[in-house]
Structures are given as structure tokens and as C-alpha cells.
Design an enzyme around this catalytic site. Structure first.
Site, PDB file in Angstrom:
ATOM      1  N   LYS A   1       0.648  -1.232  -0.085  1.00 23.73           N
ATOM      2  CA  LYS A   1      -0.003   0.006   0.224  1.00 23.73           C
ATOM      3  C   LYS A   1       0.935   1.236   0.106  1.00 23.73           C
ATOM      4  O   LYS A   1       0.328   2.315  -0.401  1.00 23.73           O
ATOM      5  CB  LYS A   1      -0.870   0.093   1.103  1.00 23.73           C
ATOM      6  CG  LYS A   1      -1.935  -1.093   0.987  1.00 23.73           C
ATOM      7  CD  LYS A   1      -2.986  -1.308   2.212  1.00 23.73           C
ATOM      8  CE  LYS A   1      -4.206  -2.052   2.065  1.00 23.73           C
ATOM      9  NZ  LYS A   1      -3.936  -3.607   2.060  1.00 23.73           N
TER      10      LYS A   1
HETATM   11  C1  LIG Z   1      -4.347  -4.736   1.734  1.00 19.95           C
HETATM   12  C2  LIG Z   1      -3.547  -5.876   1.553  1.00 19.95           C
HETATM   13  C3  LIG Z   1      -4.079  -6.778   0.566  1.00 19.95           C
HETATM   14  C4  LIG Z   1      -5.289  -6.760  -0.139  1.00 19.95           C
HETATM   15  O1  LIG Z   1      -5.351  -5.794  -0.943  1.00 19.95           O
HETATM   16  P1  LIG Z   1      -6.875  -5.585  -1.673  1.00 19.95           P
HETATM   17  O2  LIG Z   1      -6.499  -4.144  -2.683  1.00 19.95           O
HETATM   18  O3  LIG Z   1      -7.500  -5.002  -0.527  1.00 19.95           O
HETATM   19  O4  LIG Z   1      -7.349  -6.935  -2.362  1.00 19.95           O
HETATM   20  C5  LIG Z   1      -3.036  -8.058   0.631  1.00 19.95           C
HETATM   21  N1  LIG Z   1      -1.882  -8.266   1.279  1.00 19.95           N
HETATM   22  C6  LIG Z   1      -1.591  -7.134   2.114  1.00 19.95           C
HETATM   23  C7  LIG Z   1      -0.233  -7.255   2.932  1.00 19.95           C
HETATM   24  C8  LIG Z   1      -2.458  -5.850   2.313  1.00 19.95           C
HETATM   25  O5  LIG Z   1      -2.039  -4.900   3.009  1.00 19.95           O
END
Ligand SMILES: *Cc1c(COP(=O)(O)O)cnc(C)c1O
Length: 471
Positions: free
Chosen positions: A108
Site C-alpha cells: 500500500k
Molecule cells: C491490503 C492488503 C491486501 C489486499 O489488497 P486489496 O487491495 O484489499 O485486495 C493483501 N495483502 C496485504 C499485505 C495488504 O496490506
């Protein structure tokens, strides 16, 4: 490029407005009016580095001046631990795309390091401030905070489910003591947090008065920033393998990450398959198998950032599935809110969507995958990444190399890794530093009124907004 709401009851707007608004006033999500076909350009971009590629892709979607956009991208990449920002490493017969070299060690960061700086710039241009609401199942909160901490004109309020995120993840948020950062520990689940967030942002009078915005993956700029690494990784693996088409395996919760891959495919990137991997919260995996999107109770798993039973970004996919017909989206979402389920008719070949193949890895499969990677390949994945790897492994095709997205550093989830391997848990200096640091958070009930009261008490009136960034 103009952006339209998936529900069609808010007027089309420009990029800056869509980014600052987050959710549309009608409750829909903003999507680009058209998706550019970049097949001709893509061939010329194979040699570009990550930053140059980001510039070429993003400028198709936004009206930021070219030099300013380049500067934003450079700054957003500056805090990554590896100069190339992301990289793919071969792990057995898979190619692991490491997206976790940013400040909070989760994928993210890639979008949120960009979005924080983008907000600052758009707000300065508009002469206003912004109060960001975020709901997090773990990684969004710390990555969003890292993106906006100390930035003028921005305050952030993060709702997280108390006791349902890892202690380390909690510390990554609550050790940030900048005056513009507010951590709210909600007595409830992530879905409660997300419901309250949506409810607050849907109250247009409140939203306007308190200048509220969102950084959750409902924000279009996040999806946009994520498209870049799909393109970058496809080039990298194509150079390594020579195969023309690739698969991507994506550990999925809110459907934000894999949605960026889906846009990349629509723009012409030769993606043969998107392998959607879920933990026990398998609403999306069931959808792509059956066409029925039906929420159930949220199960707690080893991969908490995927413990979600209503994927907010799914609406963007539905909008395209319904041929861009907002009335069909409104009807489907109303059915989902009323009955907790909706249905999409399969295509002529009987498949819900031939581009997607979906699978689930439960706790045992996740632990087994971590163990297998460590023992066979000497590579330690975090539990989210392991869900993707486990499902990817069941869907291998010799003609289509699979790129599996690694979404967090394993040191963020030492308990899960220790359970799988009996080896000493992985460490990372960024996390080691958090021990013993002072923390700050405020407990609130899962009640939208209580959250509204907190916001009212901590956001100055419009006139006082000029100094922004204050407590
Ligand atoms: C947010 C997240 C996900 C999932 O991503 P989405 O966009 O919500 O599908 C997977 N792995 C990690 C480590 C995350 O922080």
C-alpha cells in the site's frame, strides 16, 4: 480525462476533484470515462525504469502538469529501500513481485506515498484543507499515515478494529505522534469501520462542512499508482522468460490491488489470467466461480488485511460488467444492501469472467505454503503473500509465467511465520525501532455518531482551516 460515478447520479468531474472527493456524493466510486488503449505505446516502454513508466502511465489519466507529476513520482519513490522501488525474484517456478520495500513494508505504500504528496499539491492549488478518513484492516492505516504525516493542509483519522490487527501493525500507526494524525480504535470489525466510513462520506452536508476525503482504495489515485507495477513486472518477467503473456496471482481483500491489474489488461497489457486468491473470507473467490456475490460473517485469519466480506472496489468491476450502465449498478448494490447478495449472469461460455480464475487458501494451506517456500526455495513469504502463492501454484501453466504479488514483508507477521517454520521469526530494522516508543490512540464504539462527534471536536471550522495540519 473525466471521471464518472459508478452510480451515475453525480456529475462527471476532473482528476483533481475525483482524488479529493474519494467516494462520489451519490455513494458510487469514480471510474475513468474511457480506458485508453496503450498497446502501441506499450512496446516502446519496455526499457523504461519504474519512475519513467509511472510518468507515462499516469499522465494519461491526470491533469497534473508534466514537470510537477515527475517531481511527485520522484518524491513518492524516494523513501523506498531499493532504488528500483519494486522487483521480481524467481522463487521456484513462480516470479515473486516484491511490493513491500516502502516505509511501512506493505504494498500500500506504493500508492499512498504518491497520494499523500498528490493531496498536498492539489490542496495548495485549491487553497483549502482536507480531513482524511481511513478504515483499515491493518496495512492501509499505517501506509496512509506514513503518506500524510506532517503534511500541511491535511489531517488523517484512521478507524481500525481494536484487537483485530496485529500488535505490530497497531504500533506502526499509534507510534506516529504528529499532530495531524488521529488513531481511532473501534470496538468492532473491519467491516464496521468501513461501513461507518462510507456512511460519513455519504452525508454530503457533513462531508462538505468538515472537508472530508478518503484514502481507502476507493480513491482512484491509488488504483492508478498500482497499475504501474503490473506493467513494470510484466516487462521484467518477459525479459527473463521470453513468454509473451503472463499471469498475475494477487492476494485479495478489498479488490483494489487486483483491480489495477484488470485496468492494465484493459489498457492492452498482455495478461492471460488474473489469479484471485483469498483466505477463508472468500466472497470474491466464490463470485468468480459462481457469479453470486454473497457476504458472510468475517473470519479472522493469519492474513488480517484480507479479512473482508464486502470488497468496496468490486463496484468498479460491476460497472464495467454492466456495460457502464449506472442504473444496473444501483439496482445491484441496492439488492446487495437489502439481501447481502447479488448475482451477475455468466457469459456465453458459462464462465463468470474468463480473465479471472479464483481460489482460496485456508490457514493450513497458508502455513504449508510458508513452510514450503522456506524449505524448498529459501524464501520467506508473509501470510498474505503465501495465500497468493498457494493459489498460484494450483494454476500453473508452462506457457504463461506467473507473477505472484508479495504484498507485505514477512517481519510484519512474525507469529504466522514462526507457526509455519519453527525458525526464528523474520526481523526488519524499521519494525525493531518501534519497540518501547510512546503510542497514542482513542477507543471509540462501532457507532457512527460517536465517530462523528470525534471529528466535530477535532476539526476546526472552515475559516480556521488556513493553518491546516493542526490538531
Ligand atoms: C491490503 C492488503 C491486501 C489486499 O489488497 P486489496 O487491495 O484489499 O485486495 C493483501 N495483502 C496485504 C499485505 C495488504 O496490506
Amino acid at each position: 480525462m473525466r471521471y464518472v460515478s459508478t452510480r451515475g447520479e453525480s456529475p462527471p468531474i476532473g482528476f483533481a476533484e475525483a482524488v479529493l472527493a474519494g467516494l462520489a456524493p451519490d455513494g458510487g466510486l469514480y471510474v475513468p470515462e474511457t480506458v485508453p488503449d496503450l498497446r502501441a505505446e506499450l512496446e516502446d516502454w519496455a526499457g523504461l525504469d519504474y519512475r519513467e513508466l509511472a510518468f507515462e502511465i499516469m499522465r494519461r489519466f491526470c491533469d497534473v502538469e508534466p514537470e510537477a507529476l515527475r517531481a511527485l513520482i520522484d518524491e513518492a519513490c524516494a523513501d523506498f529501500a531499493i532504488p528500483e522501488v519494486v522487483r521480481t525474484v524467481p522463487v521456484g517456478e513462480l516470479h515473486v513481485l516484491e511490493l513491500f520495500h516502502g516505509p511501512t513494508l506493505a504494498f500500500k505504500d506504493i500508492a499512498l506515498q504518491f497520494l499523500g504528496r498528490l493531496f498536498e499539491r492539489l490542496l495548495a492549488r485549491a487553497g483549502r484543507d482536507l480531513n482524511i478518513l481511513a478504515a483499515t484492516s491493518g496495512d492501509t492505516g499505517s501506509a496512509a499515515i506514513a503518506g500524510v504525516r506532517g503534511r500541511p493542509g491535511i489531517r488523517i483519522f484512521v478507524l481500525y478494529p481494536r484487537g483485530r490487527i496485529s500488535p505490530l501493525q497497531e504500533r506502526q500507526m499509534t507510534t506516529v505522534l504528529d499532530a495531524n494524525v488521529h488513531n481511532l480504535a473501534v470496538e468492532g470489525t473491519f467491516d464496521d469501520c468501513q461501513r461507518m466510513l462510507k456512511g460519513l462520506l455519504r452525508d454530503t452536508a457533513l462531508k462538505d462542512r468538515l472537508r472530508l476525503g478518503a484514502v481507502n482504495s476507493v480513491n482512484w489515485a491509488r488504483i492508478l499508482a498500482q497499475i504501474v507495477y503490473y506493467v513494470h513486472a510484466a516487462f521484467e518477467v518477459r525479459r527473463r522468460t521470453g513468454g509473451p503473456r503472463v499471469r498475475f496471482a494477487v492476494p485479495t481483500g478489498n479488490f483494489g490491488d487486483i483491480l489495477a491489474g484488470w485496468y492494465a489488461q484493459r489498457m492492452g497489457l498482455p495478461i492471460a489470467r488474473l489469479v484471485l486468491a483469498t483466505n477463508d473470507n472468500d466472497i470474491l473467490a466464490r463470485f468468480f466461480r459462481t457469479g453470486r456475490y454473497a457476504s458472510g460473517p468475517v473470519a479472522r485469519t493469519l492474513s488480517p488485511s484480507m479479512d473482508i466480506q464486502a470488497a468496496s472496489n468490486f463496484e468498479r468491476y460491476l460497472h464495467a460488467r454492466f456495460g457502464g450502465d449506472p442504473a444496473a449498478v444501483r439496482a445491484a448494490m441496492a439488492t446487495f444492501e437489502r439481501e447481502g447478495a447479488l448475482r451477475v449472469p455468466p457469459g456465453p461460455d458459462g464462465a463468470v469472467d474468463p480473465l479471472f480464475t479464483a481460489g482460496t487458501a485456508d490457514t493450513e494451506a497458508t502455513l504449508a505454503e510458508i513452510r514450503r517456500c522456506v524449505e524448498d526455495d529459501g524464501y520467506c513469504p508473509d501470510p498474505h503473500t503465501a495465500v497468493g502463492l498457494a493459489v498460484a501454484r494450483r494454476r500453473l501453466d508452462p506457457d504463461e509465467p506467473t507473477i505472484a504479488l508479495a504484498t507485505a514483508h514477512p517481519a510484519k507477521f512474525p507469529e504466522a511465520v514462526a507457526r509455519a517454520t519453527e525458525a526464528p521469526p523474520p526481523r526488519h530494522p524499521t519494525l525493531e525501532r518501534l519497540h518501547g516508543m510512546p503510542t497514542r490512540a482513542t477507543a471509540v464504539p462501532a457507532d457512527i455518531g460517536a465517530v462523528r462527534d470525534y471529528l466535530e471536536a477535532h476539526i476546526p471550522a472552515e475559516g480556521a482551516a488556513a493553518q491546516g495540519g493542526g490538531p
